[in-house]
Design an enzyme around this catalytic site. Structure first.
Site, PDB file in Angstrom:
ATOM      1  N   LYS A 174       0.853  -1.193   0.000  1.00 27.41           N
ATOM      2  CA  LYS A 174       0.000   0.000   0.000  1.00 27.41           C
ATOM      3  C   LYS A 174       0.885   1.238   0.000  1.00 27.41           C
ATOM      4  CE  LYS A 174      -1.931   2.564   3.084  1.00 27.41           C
ATOM      5  NZ  LYS A 174      -1.765   3.833   2.345  1.00 27.41           N
ATOM      6  N   GLU A 249       9.692   0.938  10.769  1.00 22.82           N
ATOM      7  CA  GLU A 249      10.736   1.950  10.580  1.00 22.82           C
ATOM      8  C   GLU A 249      10.028   3.285  10.748  1.00 22.82           C
ATOM      9  OE1 GLU A 249      12.662   4.651   9.354  1.00 22.82           O
ATOM     10  OE2 GLU A 249      12.589   3.854   7.319  1.00 22.82           O
ATOM     11  N   CYS A 283      13.414  10.287   7.611  1.00 22.83           N
ATOM     12  CA  CYS A 283      13.416   9.853   9.007  1.00 22.83           C
ATOM     13  C   CYS A 283      14.831   9.892   9.589  1.00 22.83           C
ATOM     14  CB  CYS A 283      12.844   8.453   9.087  1.00 22.83           C
ATOM     15  SG  CYS A 283      13.481   7.389   7.788  1.00 22.83           S
ATOM     16  N   GLU A 383       9.759  15.499  15.934  1.00 25.77           N
ATOM     17  CA  GLU A 383      10.186  15.390  14.538  1.00 25.77           C
ATOM     18  C   GLU A 383       9.406  16.390  13.678  1.00 25.77           C
ATOM     19  OE1 GLU A 383       9.188  11.759  12.432  1.00 25.77           O
ATOM     20  OE2 GLU A 383      11.163  11.767  11.492  1.00 25.77           O
TER      21      GLU A 383
HETATM   22  P1  NAD Z   1       1.784   8.299   8.273  1.00 24.97           P
HETATM   23  O1  NAD Z   1       2.597   7.518   9.201  1.00 24.97           O
HETATM   24  O2  NAD Z   1       0.369   8.608   8.655  1.00 24.97           O
HETATM   25  O3  NAD Z   1       1.709   7.619   6.817  1.00 24.97           O
HETATM   26  C1  NAD Z   1       2.601   6.642   6.351  1.00 24.97           C
HETATM   27  C2  NAD Z   1       1.818   5.491   5.726  1.00 24.97           C
HETATM   28  O4  NAD Z   1       1.013   4.867   6.719  1.00 24.97           O
HETATM   29  C3  NAD Z   1       0.855   5.885   4.601  1.00 24.97           C
HETATM   30  O5  NAD Z   1       0.875   4.870   3.611  1.00 24.97           O
HETATM   31  C4  NAD Z   1      -0.493   5.900   5.302  1.00 24.97           C
HETATM   32  O6  NAD Z   1      -1.570   5.670   4.426  1.00 24.97           O
HETATM   33  C5  NAD Z   1      -0.333   4.748   6.263  1.00 24.97           C
HETATM   34  N1  NAD Z   1      -1.231   4.787   7.421  1.00 24.97           N
HETATM   35  C6  NAD Z   1      -1.734   5.873   8.061  1.00 24.97           C
HETATM   36  N2  NAD Z   1      -2.555   5.479   9.074  1.00 24.97           N
HETATM   37  C7  NAD Z   1      -2.570   4.129   9.073  1.00 24.97           C
HETATM   38  C8  NAD Z   1      -3.200   3.142   9.880  1.00 24.97           C
HETATM   39  N3  NAD Z   1      -4.007   3.469  10.891  1.00 24.97           N
HETATM   40  N4  NAD Z   1      -2.989   1.832   9.602  1.00 24.97           N
HETATM   41  C9  NAD Z   1      -2.168   1.467   8.601  1.00 24.97           C
HETATM   42  N5  NAD Z   1      -1.536   2.366   7.792  1.00 24.97           N
HETATM   43  C10 NAD Z   1      -1.726   3.679   8.026  1.00 24.97           C
HETATM   44  O7  NAD Z   1       2.545   9.610   7.979  1.00 24.97           O
HETATM   45  P2  NAD Z   1       1.895  11.048   7.745  1.00 24.97           P
HETATM   46  O8  NAD Z   1       0.761  11.335   8.657  1.00 24.97           O
HETATM   47  O9  NAD Z   1       1.640  11.172   6.321  1.00 24.97           O
HETATM   48  O10 NAD Z   1       3.105  11.955   8.223  1.00 24.97           O
HETATM   49  C11 NAD Z   1       3.182  12.404   9.551  1.00 24.97           C
HETATM   50  C12 NAD Z   1       4.560  12.262  10.086  1.00 24.97           C
HETATM   51  O11 NAD Z   1       5.033  10.922   9.933  1.00 24.97           O
HETATM   52  C13 NAD Z   1       5.640  13.056   9.383  1.00 24.97           C
HETATM   53  O12 NAD Z   1       5.612  14.389   9.698  1.00 24.97           O
HETATM   54  C14 NAD Z   1       6.854  12.340   9.887  1.00 24.97           C
HETATM   55  O13 NAD Z   1       7.157  12.750  11.180  1.00 24.97           O
HETATM   56  C15 NAD Z   1       6.430  10.904   9.891  1.00 24.97           C
HETATM   57  N6  NAD Z   1       6.860  10.157   8.692  1.00 24.97           N
HETATM   58  C16 NAD Z   1       7.956   9.389   8.816  1.00 24.97           C
HETATM   59  C17 NAD Z   1       8.412   8.696   7.713  1.00 24.97           C
HETATM   60  C18 NAD Z   1       9.641   7.840   7.780  1.00 24.97           C
HETATM   61  O14 NAD Z   1      10.311   7.680   6.766  1.00 24.97           O
HETATM   62  N7  NAD Z   1       9.939   7.248   8.927  1.00 24.97           N
HETATM   63  C19 NAD Z   1       7.741   8.791   6.507  1.00 24.97           C
HETATM   64  C20 NAD Z   1       6.585   9.561   6.428  1.00 24.97           C
HETATM   65  C21 NAD Z   1       6.155  10.244   7.542  1.00 24.97           C
END
Ligand code: NAD
Length: 489
Positions: A174, A249, A283, A383
């Site tokens: 996904k 991660e 990250c 972060e």
């Molecule tokens: P997120 O963690 O919500 O999204 C990442 C992925 O998780 C997306 O594919 C999203 O659809 C999915 N996701 C969201 N809620 C979910 C759930 N309940 N169950 C399963 N999958 C789910 O990230 P975001 O809200 O878009 O970004 C917010 C913060 O996350 C950023 O500001 C940053 O701090 C962090 N982030 C970290 C990384 C990394 O590389 N570690 C990457 C993206 C975001």
């Protein structure tokens, strides 16, 4: 450029059952690129069923045949490199010079590395009691669910799919709903090289619906997630009922320590890459500069001058060094952190706002930002995930270590020094999964990648990743043992 707006389920491009779509926007100007089919629970169920059925087919290939598909895919990615770079730039806002020179090349490299690794994964024979042969076989888990974030969608698709497929698993992936286009195109190339239907399925959907359902699904043996720590917690909870294997991660707040004996020009350049590359949406970004007070003025003068000179603009222009953030929602979040830093007394050396250029105001741009803060401030701990770096200073090595480890995260960290003993002492004692000495943010498919603490667990890349995607099965054979009866009669 091929833009795919469907889901891939069992080798077919399909709409979601509910018929709804997700708007995919270009963060350069927030214009609509595509309306992509949205997967909901029923579509996830179909994708998982297809992946489960495809295990029989995928298992029928030898390890080297599986690897060969990935090697062919790496070649295909290189043949289509320019198109993939343009697609990724349009979808994410990464400058084209980066998607061309880093993202696409690293993606091909990753598939090639794991293509070569597929038939190198061996079990072992274990010396046990005489009269017995005991061996350990490494077997695939089965269907794995993979959830990709929006910051490096193309590269992270390869980090997740390559080891999983090489190890003999089938995949339901996904992508983030914000940035699905490069994952869909990679899946398309996978079909072109002949990866059988159902082995890879792509469901574009919202995290709280499709992601959550994938994590809960009883036929998914493992879930591998990259994203925020808050969602990581939800994944653990969602996976608990089925006791599935979880790999996470998550976030980071990387310490980047500049010692008095550092090569300052090298540290300035490396530290700028650490925080400003990909607009700081990494990250592993070096988002906390911890600088010895004897060199802080010299370092910051050069570092601030470099930050001010970074070319911010249209990501499709090869001269652009920094593009927009990936979404409006994320821009709002980063600007909110600028406000919080100001309220808590942060001293801005540069940035903290959007560019003055009216054209760029239509997009999700923010200027490179450097803030001197206190170690008690929120921006020192939380972060921000943008081109936003905080600066604190130290006098002694003990203070530097204390500041570096004053975080709940533990992903990447760096240090700049010419003292070899100090370098290794810090490398050993910093609470982090990865440490860079006199460099920052080096990654390679052969080198394990992952964190400790609230940055998650498990490792992507390298041989560790193959272990993560297999189960060690212990098999006992009686070859000559006279087993005394346990219940003598
Ligand atoms: P997120 O963690 O919500 O999204 C990442 C992925 O998780 C997306 O594919 C999203 O659809 C999915 N996701 C969201 N809620 C979910 C759930 N309940 N169950 C399963 N999958 C789910 O990230 P975001 O809200 O878009 O970004 C917010 C913060 O996350 C950023 O500001 C940053 O701090 C962090 N982030 C970290 C990384 C990394 O590389 N570690 C990457 C993206 C975001």
């Amino acid at each position: 450029m091929k833009i795919i707006d469907k889901l891939l389920i069992n080798g077919e491009w399909v709409d979601g059952e509910a018929g709804t779509t997700i708007d995919v926007l270009n963060p350069y100007d927030n214009s609509l690129i595509a309306k992509v089919a949205e997967a909901k629970e029923a579509d996830v169920d179909k994708a998982v069923a297809a992946a489960k059925a495809a295990m029989t087919v995928w298992k029928s290939f030898s390890a080297s045949e599986r690897g060969h598909f990935l090697l062919k895919l790496a070649d295909k990615i290189e043949e289509n490199a320019e198109e993939l770079a343009q697609l990724e730039t349009m979808d994410t806002g990464h400058p084209i010079r980066d998607t061309r020179n880093l993202d696409v090349q690293r993606t091909a490299y990753c598939f090639r590395y794991f293509g070569g690794m597929a038939d190198k994964l061996e079990g072992s024979v274990i010396p046990v009691d005489s009269g017995f042969l005991n061996y350990m076989d490494r077997q695939p888990i089965g269907v794995v669910g993979q959830i990709v974030p929006w910051n490096f969608p193309l590269m992270f698709t390869s980090w997740k799919m390559a080891p999983a497929l090489a190890a003999g698993n089938t995949v339901v992936i996904k992508p983030a709903e914000l940035t699905p286009l490069s994952t869909l195109r990679i899946a398309d190339l996978m079909m072109e090289v002949g990866i059988p239907a159902g082995v890879v399925n792509v469901i574009v959907g919202r995290g709280s619906i499709a992601g959550q359902h994938l994590a809960e699904h009883e036929d998914v043996g493992k879930i591998c997630f990259t994203g925020s720590t808050a969602v990581g917690e939800k994944i653990i909870q969602a996976s608990a009922k089925t006791i599935k294997k979880v790999q996470l991660e998550l976030g980071g707040k990387g310490a980047n320590i500049i010692f008095e004996d550092a090569n300052i020009p090298a540290a300035v350049g490396g530290s700028a890459f650490a925080i400003f590359h990909n607009q700081g949406q990494a990250c592993i970004a070096g988002s906390r500069l911890i600088i010895h007070e004897n060199v802080v003025d010299e370092f910051l003068e050069k570092f601030t001058a470099l930050a001010k000179s970074i070319k911010v603009g249209d990501p499709t222009d090869p001269a652009t060094e920094m593009g927009p953030l990936t979404s409006q929602m994320h821009l709002d979040r980063v600007l909110e952190y600028c406000k919080i830093a100001k309220e808590q007394g942060g001293e801005f050396l540069t940035g903290g706002h959007q560019p003055d250029d009216e054209t760029l105001k239509k997009g999700c741009f923010v200027m490179p930002t450097i803030v001197k803060c206190k170690s008690t401030d929120r921006v020192f701990h939380e972060e921000v995930f943008g081109p936003f770096v905080v600066v604190t200073t130290f006098k002694t090595d003990e203070e530097a270590m204390e500041l570096a480890n004053a975080t709940e995260y533990g992903l990447g960290s760096g240090l700049w020094t010419s003292n070899i003993s100090r370098a290794h002492k810090f490398a050993r004692e910093i609470h982090a999964g990865m440490v860079w000495i006199n460099c920052y943010k080096r990654v390679n498919p052969a080198s394990p990648f992952g964190g400790v603490g609230r940055s998650g667990y498990g490792r992507e890349m390298g041989f560790e990743a193959m272990r993560e995607y297999t189960v060690a099965k212990s098999i006992w054979v009686n070859i000559d043992a006279k087993i005394p009866p346990f219940y003598p009669r």
